[in-house]
Scaffold this motif. Structure first.
Motif, mmCIF file in Angstrom:
data_model
loop_
_atom_site.group_PDB
_atom_site.id
_atom_site.type_symbol
_atom_site.label_atom_id
_atom_site.label_comp_id
_atom_site.label_asym_id
_atom_site.label_seq_id
_atom_site.Cartn_x
_atom_site.Cartn_y
_atom_site.Cartn_z
ATOM 1 N N GLU A 173 0.812 -1.050 -0.063
ATOM 2 C CA GLU A 173 -0.180 -0.303 -0.001
ATOM 3 C C GLU A 173 1.369 1.407 0.535
ATOM 4 O O GLU A 173 0.517 2.337 -0.579
ATOM 5 C CB GLU A 173 -0.980 0.344 1.191
ATOM 6 C CG GLU A 173 -1.980 -0.929 1.381
ATOM 7 C CD GLU A 173 -2.795 -0.668 0.099
ATOM 8 O OE1 GLU A 173 -3.688 0.329 0.024
ATOM 9 O OE2 GLU A 173 -2.961 -1.139 -1.292
ATOM 10 N N ALA A 174 2.053 0.994 0.505
ATOM 11 C CA ALA A 174 2.864 2.443 0.658
ATOM 12 C C ALA A 174 3.591 2.959 -0.823
ATOM 13 O O ALA A 174 4.130 4.007 -0.736
ATOM 14 C CB ALA A 174 4.025 2.149 1.310
ATOM 15 N N ASP A 175 3.873 1.119 -1.381
ATOM 16 C CA ASP A 175 4.157 1.827 -3.157
ATOM 17 C C ASP A 175 2.945 2.183 -4.023
ATOM 18 O O ASP A 175 3.234 3.116 -4.759
ATOM 19 C CB ASP A 175 4.894 0.124 -3.493
ATOM 20 C CG ASP A 175 5.981 -0.281 -2.585
ATOM 21 O OD1 ASP A 175 7.000 0.452 -2.373
ATOM 22 O OD2 ASP A 175 5.440 -1.391 -3.208
ATOM 23 N N ARG A 176 2.424 1.964 -3.815
ATOM 24 C CA ARG A 176 0.620 2.720 -4.211
ATOM 25 C C ARG A 176 0.749 3.716 -4.303
ATOM 26 O O ARG A 176 0.407 4.772 -5.301
ATOM 27 C CB ARG A 176 -0.598 1.465 -4.092
ATOM 28 C CG ARG A 176 -1.808 2.184 -4.468
ATOM 29 C CD ARG A 176 -2.971 0.782 -4.696
ATOM 30 N NE ARG A 176 -3.175 1.456 -3.431
ATOM 31 C CZ ARG A 176 -4.430 1.701 -3.530
ATOM 32 N NH1 ARG A 176 -4.493 2.606 -4.122
ATOM 33 N NH2 ARG A 176 -4.684 1.942 -2.567
ATOM 34 N N LEU A 177 0.792 4.298 -2.678
ATOM 35 C CA LEU A 177 0.470 5.745 -2.195
ATOM 36 C C LEU A 177 1.852 6.185 -3.345
ATOM 37 O O LEU A 177 1.514 7.181 -3.506
ATOM 38 C CB LEU A 177 0.859 6.087 -1.124
ATOM 39 C CG LEU A 177 -0.644 6.656 -0.105
ATOM 40 C CD1 LEU A 177 -1.602 6.832 -0.545
ATOM 41 C CD2 LEU A 177 -0.169 6.348 0.870
ATOM 42 N N GLN A 178 3.016 5.388 -2.530
ATOM 43 C CA GLN A 178 4.320 6.477 -3.152
ATOM 44 C C GLN A 178 3.823 6.925 -4.863
ATOM 45 O O GLN A 178 4.559 8.027 -5.250
ATOM 46 C CB GLN A 178 5.366 5.341 -3.532
ATOM 47 C CG GLN A 178 6.643 5.671 -3.710
ATOM 48 C CD GLN A 178 7.330 7.517 -2.770
ATOM 49 O OE1 GLN A 178 7.299 6.977 -1.655
ATOM 50 N NE2 GLN A 178 7.478 8.172 -3.458
ATOM 51 N N ALA A 179 3.333 5.770 -5.843
ATOM 52 C CA ALA A 179 2.838 5.924 -7.012
ATOM 53 C C ALA A 179 2.154 7.485 -7.369
ATOM 54 O O ALA A 179 2.250 7.857 -8.090
ATOM 55 C CB ALA A 179 2.689 4.854 -7.870
ATOM 56 N N LEU A 180 1.237 7.170 -6.490
ATOM 57 C CA LEU A 180 0.410 8.401 -6.875
ATOM 58 C C LEU A 180 0.830 9.612 -6.187
ATOM 59 O O LEU A 180 0.466 10.687 -6.905
ATOM 60 C CB LEU A 180 -0.874 8.312 -5.420
ATOM 61 C CG LEU A 180 -1.975 8.661 -5.934
ATOM 62 C CD1 LEU A 180 -2.672 8.687 -7.271
ATOM 63 C CD2 LEU A 180 -2.901 9.205 -4.311
ATOM 64 N N VAL A 181 1.620 9.775 -5.449
ATOM 65 C CA VAL A 181 2.486 10.648 -4.879
ATOM 66 C C VAL A 181 2.981 11.677 -6.020
ATOM 67 O O VAL A 181 3.445 12.344 -6.543
ATOM 68 C CB VAL A 181 3.119 10.977 -3.882
ATOM 69 C CG1 VAL A 181 3.806 11.708 -2.563
ATOM 70 C CG2 VAL A 181 1.731 10.915 -2.299
ATOM 71 N N ASP A 182 3.564 10.367 -6.462
ATOM 72 C CA ASP A 182 4.714 10.684 -7.828
ATOM 73 C C ASP A 182 3.922 11.539 -9.117
ATOM 74 O O ASP A 182 4.501 12.236 -10.382
ATOM 75 C CB ASP A 182 5.438 9.066 -7.852
ATOM 76 C CG ASP A 182 6.374 9.128 -6.845
ATOM 77 O OD1 ASP A 182 7.064 10.155 -5.742
ATOM 78 O OD2 ASP A 182 7.158 7.750 -7.185
ATOM 79 N N GLN A 183 2.909 10.513 -9.497
ATOM 80 C CA GLN A 183 1.754 10.933 -9.678
ATOM 81 C C GLN A 183 1.470 12.692 -9.865
ATOM 82 O O GLN A 183 2.209 13.638 -11.072
ATOM 83 C CB GLN A 183 0.879 10.480 -10.680
ATOM 84 C CG GLN A 183 0.384 10.547 -11.708
ATOM 85 C CD GLN A 183 -1.259 9.339 -12.312
ATOM 86 O OE1 GLN A 183 -1.413 8.781 -10.829
ATOM 87 N NE2 GLN A 183 -1.626 9.831 -13.034
ATOM 88 N N ILE A 184 0.992 12.830 -7.886
ATOM 89 C CA ILE A 184 0.721 13.950 -8.674
ATOM 90 C C ILE A 184 1.942 15.158 -8.431
ATOM 91 O O ILE A 184 1.256 16.621 -8.985
ATOM 92 C CB ILE A 184 0.347 15.202 -7.177
ATOM 93 C CG1 ILE A 184 -1.087 13.991 -7.248
ATOM 94 C CG2 ILE A 184 0.356 15.851 -6.533
ATOM 95 C CD1 ILE A 184 -1.536 13.600 -5.389
ATOM 96 N N LEU A 185 3.210 14.715 -8.223
ATOM 97 C CA LEU A 185 3.808 15.705 -8.209
ATOM 98 C C LEU A 185 4.616 16.125 -9.355
ATOM 99 O O LEU A 185 4.839 17.437 -9.655
ATOM 100 C CB LEU A 185 4.965 15.101 -7.188
ATOM 101 C CG LEU A 185 5.229 16.046 -4.827
ATOM 102 C CD1 LEU A 185 6.073 15.239 -4.951
ATOM 103 C CD2 LEU A 185 4.574 16.789 -5.115
ATOM 104 N N GLY A 186 4.631 15.177 -10.246
ATOM 105 C CA GLY A 186 4.797 15.191 -11.328
ATOM 106 C C GLY A 186 6.382 15.538 -11.507
ATOM 107 O O GLY A 186 7.321 15.525 -11.060
ATOM 108 N N PRO A 187 6.609 15.787 -13.540
ATOM 109 C CA PRO A 187 8.441 15.920 -13.763
ATOM 110 C C PRO A 187 8.465 17.650 -12.710
ATOM 111 O O PRO A 187 8.339 18.337 -12.464
ATOM 112 C CB PRO A 187 8.159 15.894 -14.956
ATOM 113 C CG PRO A 187 7.641 16.219 -15.641
ATOM 114 C CD PRO A 187 6.023 15.905 -14.544
#
Ligand SMILES: Nc1ncnc2c1ncn2[C@@H]1O[C@H](COP(=O)(O)OP(=O)(O)OP(=O)(O)O)[C@@H](O)[C@H]1O
Ligand SMILES: [Mg+2]
Length: 361
Positions: free
Chosen positions: A177-191
């Motif tokens: 679940e931490a990995d899933r949240l990490q992917a989401l956060v990365d998507q929000i923060l973007g490049p």
């Protein structure tokens, strides 16, 4: 300035005006259309000169009455909030009519579009809200990112220390679940960082997305291309534009749900309102699908983060696309009805030398 220079100046002023303007003679035949009016009615002035106005704008009595009043009174007439028939439905405009002062009976008609003004206001508001929400969401994502790393690390350590293998199932859940949240956060923060703009052909972007999407396209869905090959190059951040278009195309694929037709279309458009300003020339990149359309309940908030109509959706795709396109000075718009939904990415076409500040690293 000699006479011909003044003539030239007058002509250029008329031609550069973004308000559609036309002139009719005493028989109500068209004798002049400026380029903004050509755009509005999608005709070329050369083809409609001497054509009765009724052929360009059929069946409208209010306009004819206003022209007659202007001519008979030999004085300007203002007519607000008129609805005129138009190829793409109706348009609402304020009309400003003036008689020509040469006794010829000609009347000048200026059309100020109210529907566009209303839309521009709404778009400007949307862009402001989008920027605020974007900041909020990024701030939040940033705050989540750090503790998340600690949480995951601790769960991993714990996993190693656990005496019973059966208990590892729980640490496994925490890590996944931490990995899933990490992917989401990365998507929000973007490049990271600013825009990396370079001169590019928009078709590079569209073709790349076409290739990516085609890879896992359901067999019942067709992905067609309809390009305007004469489009000039633009300045843009290739990765951001790919991300924006990809999000929009993925939504179309999801909307048609296994069976349908999606078209990627590029066009040049002139005099488009984006937020509070009018772009002289822009690229309009359309994604059309024949799915059921955007659910009524979310139409007004569709570009906001976390707004979704799908059970498994995050509601981030369009918000990310809108913010990427806004950063290019453009806008994502949509119109939707069952059977035909079009999302359009509008990007300004500036001359490269006019844009300063951001360069490729
Ligand atoms: N082409 C379309 N046809 C119908 N509805 C659409 C279309 N594009 C978007 N939508 C609606 O807009 C919603 C928001 O889209 P958005 O891309 O922002 O989020 P999402 O697709 O739900 O989730 P995510 O993209 O984050 O995985 C979608 O859930 C869907 O209901
Ligand atoms: Mg999406």
């Amino acid at each position: 300035m000699d006479l011909s220079a003044i003539d030239n100046l007058h002509r250029r002023i008329l031609e550069s005006q973004s308000t559609p303007l036309l002139v009719v003679d005493h028989d109500e035949r068209l004798c002049y259309l400026n380029p903004a009016a050509e755009d509005l009615f999608a005709v070329s002035a050369r083809r409609v000169i001497q054509v009765p106005l009724g052929e360009l704008i059929p069946g409208d009595r209010q306009l004819h009455a206003a022209i007659r009043r202007t001519r008979e009174g030999n004085a300007p007439v203002v007519q607000r909030d008129i609805t005129l028939p138009h190829a793409q439905g109706e348009l609402v405009a304020d009309l400003f009519l003036s008689p020509m002062d040469d006794g010829s009976g000609r009347v000048i008609v200026e059309l100020a579009r109210r529907d566009l003004v209303a839309r521009a206001d709404r778009d400007a508001r949307l862009m402001e809200q989008q920027a605020v929400l974007d900041k909020l969401l990024r701030g939040l994502a940033h705050e989540i990112k750090n503790p998340l790393g600690g949480l995951r690390g601790a769960a991993q350590l714990l996993e190693r220390e656990l005496p019973e293998a059966a208990l590892r199932e729980y640490t496994g859940v925490i890590i996944r679940e931490a990995d899933r949240l990490q992917a989401l956060v990365d998507q929000i923060l973007g490049p990271r960082g600013g825009l990396r703009r370079r001169v590019l052909n928009i078709h590079e972007v569209v073709e790349h997305v076409h290739t990516l999407v085609r890879l896992d396209l359901p067999p019942g869905v067709s992905l067609e291309r309809d390009y305007d090959p004469s489009l000039p190059e633009l300045l843009g951040d290739r990765d951001l534009l790919i991300q924006a278009l990809l999000n929009v195309v993925r939504n179309a694929v999801e909307a048609v749900d296994g069976k349908g037709r999606i078209v990627l279309r590029t066009r040049a458009v002139r005099h488009v309102a984006v937020g509070g300003r009018t772009l002289r020339l822009a690229v309009r990149l359309e994604v059309e699908d024949d799915g059921p359309g955007v659910p009524e309940a979310i139409r007004d908030e569709i570009f906001f983060p976390m707004v979704t109509g799908r059970a498994e959706g995050c509601g981030l795709g369009l918000s990310i696309a809108q913010s990427a396109v806004n950063r290019h000075g453009g806008l994502v718009q949509f119109e939707s009805a069952p059977g035909r939904t079009v999302f359009a990415i509008i990007l300004p076409l500036e001359q490269p030398e006019e844009v300063e500040g951001e360069h490729a690293p």
